[in-house]
Design a protein around this motif. Structure first.
Motif, PDB file in Angstrom:
ATOM      1  N   GLU A  68      36.056  39.779  47.226  1.00 46.47           N
ATOM      2  CA  GLU A  68      36.352  38.957  45.825  1.00 46.47           C
ATOM      3  C   GLU A  68      36.788  40.090  44.798  1.00 46.47           C
ATOM      4  OE1 GLU A  68      36.078  35.565  44.994  1.00 46.47           O
ATOM      5  OE2 GLU A  68      37.003  36.396  43.107  1.00 46.47           O
ATOM      6  N   THR A  69      37.682  39.832  43.874  1.00 49.59           N
ATOM      7  CA  THR A  69      37.825  40.823  42.624  1.00 49.59           C
ATOM      8  C   THR A  69      37.347  40.500  41.423  1.00 49.59           C
ATOM      9  OG1 THR A  69      39.922  40.024  42.548  1.00 49.59           O
ATOM     10  CG2 THR A  69      39.756  42.024  43.846  1.00 49.59           C
TER      11      THR A  69
ATOM     12  N   MET B 186      34.888  44.469  45.480  1.00 50.68           N
ATOM     13  CA  MET B 186      33.799  44.723  44.432  1.00 50.68           C
ATOM     14  C   MET B 186      32.411  44.741  45.092  1.00 50.68           C
ATOM     15  SD  MET B 186      33.604  42.141  41.169  1.00 50.68           S
ATOM     16  CE  MET B 186      34.613  43.323  40.238  1.00 50.68           C
TER      17      MET B 186
END
Lengths: 79, 79
Positions: A48-49, A1
């Motif tokens: 982080e998604t 991200m």
């Protein structure tokens, strides 16, 4: 991200870099430049998604490291 | 009329500022930061009222002063 952070001097804080750019533009013949502010942009590539979690993490990064919150304001964009 | 210019190092050009930020974030305990690029953002306040003309002028400013086009790329937003 991916996240993008803008860090700008708060309005009212003198911005010598911006003033230097304004002056240089004038000398190059660019008229009609009424103000210039220069800041930083930081692009982060995160593992982080989750967008909300990413925003919270990046905000914490700004508070702890990326911005001097006494004189600078920041904004976070998550893409 | 307001314009915002982003100036970033081209991909492939080493970015020591970004690397320093990445390293510092790691030391502060922020995991999962896969990459950091740092650039400049320049906000211009222009007397010009025509958006197309403003974009042309700001692009010329970038070519002549704001960006080093050998190693930096820029993007112009007119608002």
């Amino acid at each position: 991200m991916k996240a993008r952070v803008h860090v700008m001097l708060k309005s009212g804080v003198l911005d010598p870099q911006g003033e230097a750019v304004r002056h240089a533009l004038g000398q190059l013949g660019f008229d009609g430049v009424e103000g210039v502010r220069q800041g930083k942009v930081i692009e982060l590539d995160l593992a982080e998604t989750d967008a909300e979690q990413a925003r919270a993490t990046v905000t914490e990064m700004c508070e702890k490291l990326l911005a001097n919150t006494v004189i600078e304001s920041y904004s976070v964009e998550i893409a």
